[in-house]
Design a protein around this motif. Structure first.
Motif, mmCIF file in Angstrom:
data_model
loop_
_atom_site.group_PDB
_atom_site.id
_atom_site.type_symbol
_atom_site.label_atom_id
_atom_site.label_comp_id
_atom_site.label_asym_id
_atom_site.label_seq_id
_atom_site.Cartn_x
_atom_site.Cartn_y
_atom_site.Cartn_z
ATOM 1 N N ALA A 60 -20.532 -5.153 5.763
ATOM 2 C CA ALA A 60 -21.022 -4.215 4.752
ATOM 3 C C ALA A 60 -20.127 -4.226 3.520
ATOM 4 N N ARG A 61 -18.829 -4.299 3.725
ATOM 5 C CA ARG A 61 -17.895 -4.309 2.596
ATOM 6 C C ARG A 61 -17.995 -5.604 1.793
ATOM 7 N N VAL A 62 -18.260 -6.701 2.482
ATOM 8 C CA VAL A 62 -18.460 -7.967 1.766
ATOM 9 C C VAL A 62 -19.776 -7.922 0.992
ATOM 10 N N LEU A 63 -20.841 -7.422 1.627
ATOM 11 C CA LEU A 63 -22.140 -7.334 0.975
ATOM 12 C C LEU A 63 -22.106 -6.445 -0.260
ATOM 13 N N SER A 64 -21.252 -5.415 -0.238
ATOM 14 C CA SER A 64 -21.177 -4.484 -1.364
ATOM 15 C C SER A 64 -20.153 -4.906 -2.413
ATOM 16 N N GLY A 65 -19.457 -6.001 -2.166
ATOM 17 C CA GLY A 65 -18.488 -6.504 -3.128
ATOM 18 C C GLY A 65 -17.150 -5.798 -3.095
ATOM 19 N N LEU A 66 -16.932 -4.936 -2.106
ATOM 20 C CA LEU A 66 -15.669 -4.201 -2.023
ATOM 21 C C LEU A 66 -14.538 -5.056 -1.472
ATOM 22 N N VAL A 67 -14.901 -6.077 -0.712
ATOM 23 C CA VAL A 67 -13.914 -6.984 -0.132
ATOM 24 C C VAL A 67 -14.331 -8.413 -0.449
ATOM 25 N N ALA A 68 -13.396 -9.196 -0.946
ATOM 26 C CA ALA A 68 -13.666 -10.602 -1.218
ATOM 27 C C ALA A 68 -13.385 -11.422 0.036
ATOM 28 N N PRO A 69 -14.279 -12.316 0.406
ATOM 29 C CA PRO A 69 -14.020 -13.151 1.589
ATOM 30 C C PRO A 69 -12.862 -14.108 1.346
ATOM 31 N N ASP A 70 -12.199 -14.491 2.432
ATOM 32 C CA ASP A 70 -11.133 -15.498 2.323
ATOM 33 C C ASP A 70 -11.707 -16.868 1.948
ATOM 34 N N ALA A 71 -12.915 -17.117 2.399
ATOM 35 C CA ALA A 71 -13.607 -18.367 2.079
ATOM 36 C C ALA A 71 -15.094 -18.080 1.997
ATOM 37 N N GLY A 72 -15.817 -18.881 1.240
ATOM 38 C CA GLY A 72 -17.244 -18.685 1.091
ATOM 39 C C GLY A 72 -17.581 -17.763 -0.067
ATOM 40 N N GLU A 73 -18.887 -17.449 -0.206
ATOM 41 C CA GLU A 73 -19.365 -16.644 -1.320
ATOM 42 C C GLU A 73 -20.355 -15.593 -0.844
ATOM 43 N N ALA A 74 -20.373 -14.447 -1.543
ATOM 44 C CA ALA A 74 -21.381 -13.412 -1.357
ATOM 45 C C ALA A 74 -22.081 -13.227 -2.698
ATOM 46 N N VAL A 172 -26.551 -0.868 0.595
ATOM 47 C CA VAL A 172 -25.990 -1.148 1.914
ATOM 48 C C VAL A 172 -25.697 0.188 2.596
ATOM 49 N N LEU A 173 -26.253 0.378 3.776
ATOM 50 C CA LEU A 173 -26.098 1.625 4.531
ATOM 51 C C LEU A 173 -25.301 1.334 5.797
ATOM 52 N N ASP A 174 -24.134 1.947 5.925
ATOM 53 C CA ASP A 174 -23.291 1.722 7.098
ATOM 54 C C ASP A 174 -23.307 2.967 7.978
ATOM 55 N N GLU A 175 -24.167 2.975 8.985
ATOM 56 C CA GLU A 175 -24.313 4.109 9.905
ATOM 57 C C GLU A 175 -24.484 5.426 9.136
ATOM 58 N N PRO A 176 -25.475 5.528 8.249
ATOM 59 C CA PRO A 176 -25.601 6.728 7.414
ATOM 60 C C PRO A 176 -25.997 7.982 8.178
ATOM 61 N N PHE A 177 -26.511 7.838 9.414
ATOM 62 C CA PHE A 177 -26.953 9.000 10.169
ATOM 63 C C PHE A 177 -25.914 9.507 11.162
ATOM 64 N N SER A 178 -24.761 8.875 11.205
ATOM 65 C CA SER A 178 -23.732 9.261 12.172
ATOM 66 C C SER A 178 -23.297 10.707 11.944
ATOM 67 N N GLY A 179 -23.350 11.510 13.010
ATOM 68 C CA GLY A 179 -22.893 12.895 12.930
ATOM 69 C C GLY A 179 -23.893 13.868 12.353
ATOM 70 N N LEU A 180 -25.107 13.405 12.015
ATOM 71 C CA LEU A 180 -26.109 14.296 11.441
ATOM 72 C C LEU A 180 -27.041 14.828 12.523
ATOM 73 N N ASP A 181 -27.512 16.064 12.343
ATOM 74 C CA ASP A 181 -28.469 16.608 13.297
ATOM 75 C C ASP A 181 -29.845 15.980 13.054
ATOM 76 N N ILE A 182 -30.761 16.215 13.978
ATOM 77 C CA ILE A 182 -32.056 15.536 13.935
ATOM 78 C C ILE A 182 -32.859 15.863 12.674
ATOM 79 N N PRO A 183 -32.990 17.146 12.259
ATOM 80 C CA PRO A 183 -33.765 17.414 11.037
ATOM 81 C C PRO A 183 -33.178 16.741 9.797
ATOM 82 N N THR A 184 -31.849 16.790 9.654
ATOM 83 C CA THR A 184 -31.212 16.169 8.490
ATOM 84 C C THR A 184 -31.407 14.663 8.513
#
Length: 254
Positions: A60-74, A172-184
């Protein structure tokens, strides 16, 4: 008062987007986190599954550009997002599972305006966009609200509004529902289903991804399976159930 073009905040006319990872590798302290990850995706909804420690959040961090890979491209439509951060701001937004690590400003309107100002909008233009997104969600009364008093679900909505106000091509959504109740969770899911941007959604719960166009299954930093949800998710469930039925935990990542 409602704005004339509120729906454009959810579904801007952006056209097709292509996200490409080319032989991406990343390690930390000598431990490989991502190993030769390659794919090209232009589907509207892409789900990502895998065990804890499999490399999903790193991806997720590579896909969002927050982390640059050691090799390759995103790449997003050919732009290297880890090396062109200014372009990345308008191309991709990321929503992590813990909004407390994402929110940095004391009021809702300040939080929503921050990314817009980073994109180069003048103060008055940013304020107008903030008013639009708050109005779109019926939250105009939140503008001056202190962010620290909001519930977990409310904070997650603030983070989502901040992303949508910037009209990214990819979210990019990284576990966006973690810790939320069912209605939310159900309310946020309805909003996410309306978003016009291409979405990469990481989840431990395959049920959240059953209607997605494509699933990437990440295991030990590599792509174990890649295909339609109807094909990959049953295989993933079977594997997780098999591991869960075993008493041998030595194979689990740490």
């Amino acid at each position: 008062m409602k704005t004339d073009t509120p729906d454009s905040l959810l579904s801007p006319p952006l056209g097709r987007v292509t996200v490409e990872l080319k032989h991406v590798q990343l390690a930390a302290d000598g431990r490989p986190l991502l190993q030769d990850i390659s794919f090209s995706a232009d589907e509207q909804r892409v789900g990502i599954v895998g065990r804890n420690g499999s490399g999903k959040t790193t991806l997720a961090r590579v896909l969002s550009g927050l982390v640059a890979p050691d090799a390759g491209e995103a790449l997003i439509n050919g732009t290297d997002i880890s090396r062109d951060r200014k372009s990345a701001l308008g191309l991709v937004g990321v929503l992590f599972q813990n909004p407390d690590r994402q929110i940095i400003f004391p009021t809702v309107e300040e939080e929503l305006a921050f990314g817009l100002r980073q994109m180069g909008l003048e103060k008055l233009d940013a304020a107008e966009r903030v008013a639009q997104i708050l109005d779109r969600f019926g939250k105009a009364h939140w503008a001056k609200a202190p962010t620290h008093v909001l519930s977990q679900g409310q904070k997650q909505l603030v983070c989502l509004m901040a992303i949508l106000s910037m009209a990214p091509r990819v979210i990019v959504l990284d576990e966006p529902f973690s810790g939320l109740d069912i209605p939310t969770r159900m309310q946020l899911q309805r909003t996410l289903d309306q978003i016009g941007a291409q979405t990469f959604h990481i989840s431990h719960d395959p049920q959240h991804l059953e209607h997605y166009d494509r699933i990437l299954w990440i295991e030990a930093g590599q792509i174990k399976a890649d295909g339609p949800a109807r094909q990959v998710l049953p295989e993933f469930r079977d594997q997780m159930t098999g591991w869960g039925a075993s008493d041998d935990l030595f194979d689990f990542p740490v």
